[in-house]
Scaffold this motif. Structure first.
Motif, mmCIF file in Angstrom:
data_model
loop_
_atom_site.group_PDB
_atom_site.id
_atom_site.type_symbol
_atom_site.label_atom_id
_atom_site.label_comp_id
_atom_site.label_asym_id
_atom_site.label_seq_id
_atom_site.Cartn_x
_atom_site.Cartn_y
_atom_site.Cartn_z
ATOM 1 N N ASP A 205 10.188 -32.804 -62.276
ATOM 2 C CA ASP A 205 11.037 -33.940 -62.632
ATOM 3 C C ASP A 205 10.441 -35.215 -62.053
ATOM 4 O O ASP A 205 10.110 -35.270 -60.858
ATOM 5 C CB ASP A 205 12.454 -33.744 -62.084
ATOM 6 C CG ASP A 205 13.202 -32.630 -62.808
ATOM 7 O OD1 ASP A 205 12.720 -32.199 -63.871
ATOM 8 O OD2 ASP A 205 14.258 -32.199 -62.307
ATOM 9 N N ASP A 251 14.090 -40.687 -67.044
ATOM 10 C CA ASP A 251 13.785 -39.388 -66.456
ATOM 11 C C ASP A 251 12.979 -38.533 -67.433
ATOM 12 O O ASP A 251 13.229 -38.540 -68.640
ATOM 13 C CB ASP A 251 15.068 -38.648 -66.080
ATOM 14 C CG ASP A 251 15.823 -39.341 -64.962
ATOM 15 O OD1 ASP A 251 15.168 -39.733 -63.988
ATOM 16 O OD2 ASP A 251 17.048 -39.505 -65.066
ATOM 17 N N ARG A 253 11.113 -34.499 -67.704
ATOM 18 C CA ARG A 253 10.941 -33.145 -67.144
ATOM 19 C C ARG A 253 9.801 -32.449 -67.873
ATOM 20 O O ARG A 253 9.772 -32.403 -69.100
ATOM 21 C CB ARG A 253 12.221 -32.337 -67.259
ATOM 22 C CG ARG A 253 12.074 -30.860 -66.863
ATOM 23 C CD ARG A 253 13.423 -30.183 -66.737
ATOM 24 N NE ARG A 253 14.112 -30.637 -65.534
ATOM 25 C CZ ARG A 253 15.346 -30.263 -65.199
ATOM 26 N NH1 ARG A 253 16.024 -29.442 -65.994
ATOM 27 N NH2 ARG A 253 15.900 -30.726 -64.097
#
Length: 363
Positions: A205, A251, A253
């Motif tokens: 992450d 964000d 991932r």
């Protein structure tokens, strides 16, 4: 007679002066000849050959390793520990009991409620028979029915409390370290340990600031550990649609399989921040800086009759980035040019150069 004496004296002085001047002239001429024969100063360097290559601009961002299956084990009730069946660091299966608190008082209450529930159920059956014969009222039946439902609710509440006294593994994994022992009092909300899944896949992450790079699902990013060693490549699996409030970043991932990365470990994520472009690759210690910016020294053939065969020429460059001990740049150089590497800090424009080794690759 006096005039003759003066003429003799003057003649002697002239002769002496001419003699001394001749001697000094010879000395100066000899010194100049010796100076001309003395070798001029020069610097010894090693050289490397400039290589033309493609450069992809990248940015290093910090990321955090996540295990897809990971949970913190926390007590839901306060009580005394009566079971810790698995030692710290052991592998457990899904459904295994990891912690059990004292529950005998709740067990007694549950048995009492169950006994009363059984009695009320028996009374309900009798009331139903009497009611069919018009020997019992509806009010009596409703009272017993409400009592039965209340006891069922009490039993369910006790069952829930008893389940909260037991922590079970929700998946197969490895326990972390814990310090509690059987007999200790566990407080509500107290942390016990962690449970990490056994699969090799890890999630990375990280946050990408606005304007740094455009990352999309399916892109590949490179992962480095804190010692700047390449761990491997990860594939982007999810990109947030919204920016994080306050820091203007989104964000991301990514997933990677195989490396022994621990949950919560800090890593560096290298993402592409622009398009490929042509550049030149040189060793990092060949680039020097001054008030005008970065530069390298090209080693070219010196003029005929020079004391050394090579001379240094300053070439201005612009640095694009650095990777694995090499610098990527553009500027007043071409592929195949020879530049100074070790000893480049001693050079200046027009300096005579002795090459300590033959030209070699910049790799």
């Amino acid at each position: 007679m006096r005039i003759l004496a003066w003429l003799i004296t003057l003649s002697v002085c002239v002769v002496v002066t001419i003699a001394l001047g001749g001697i000094k002239y010879l000395q100066i001429s000899s010194a100049m000849a010796a100076a001309a024969a003395f070798p001029p100063p020069y610097e010894t360097v090693t050289v490397a050959q400039v290589e033309e290559t493609d450069w992809t601009p990248v940015r290093r961002l910090t990321g955090t390793v996540r295990a897809p299956q990971f949970v913190n084990l926390v007590a839901d009730e306060t009580g005394r520990i009566i079971e810790l069946p698995h030692p710290a660091g052991s592998v457990v299966e899904a459904g295994d009991v990891l912690l059990k608190l004292f529950d005998e008082d709740l067990t007694a209450q549950r048995e009492a409620v169950a006994a009363e529930q059984k009695l009320v159920s028996t009374q309900l059956k009798r009331i139903e028979q009497l009611k069919s014969q018009s020997l019992a009222s509806q009010d009596q039946f409703d009272t017993l029915m409400a009592r039965s439902q209340s006891l069922q609710a009490q039993g369910a509440a006790l069952e829930a409390r008893m389940r909260r006294l037991v922590i079970r593994a929700s998946f197969a994994g490895r326990l972390g370290i814990y310090t509690q022992s059987v007999g200790d009092i566990m407080q509500d909300g107290e942390f016990l340990t962690t449970l990490t899944g056994l699969e090799d896949e890890r999630w990375i992450d990280f946050k990408v600031p606005q304007g740094v790079a455009m990352v999309r699902e399916g892109d590949t990013v490179r992962i480095f550990d804190i010692d700047d060693q390449l761990v491997g490549e990860a594939t982007v699996m999810a990109v947030a649609d919204a920016l994080t409030a306050g820091i203007r970043a989104f964000d991301v991932r990514a997933k990677i399989t195989g490396p022994a990365l621990r949950h919560g470990e800090l890593v560096y994520v290298e993402v592409r921040s622009g398009r490929n472009r042509n550049a030149f690759r040189v060793p990092n210690n060949s680039v020097r800086w001054n008030m005008d910016g970065p530069h390298v020294f090209e080693i070219i053939d010196a003029e005929p009759d020079s004391f050394q065969d090579h001379t240094a020429v300053l070439r201005k460059v612009s640095v694009l980035g650095e990777q694995n001990g090499e610098i990527f740049l553009v500027g007043d150089i071409e592929g195949g040019d020879r530049i100074a590497v070790q000893g480049a800090f001693k050079l200046y424009e027009g300096a005579l150069v002795a090459v300590a080794s033959p030209a070699r690759s910049g790799k």
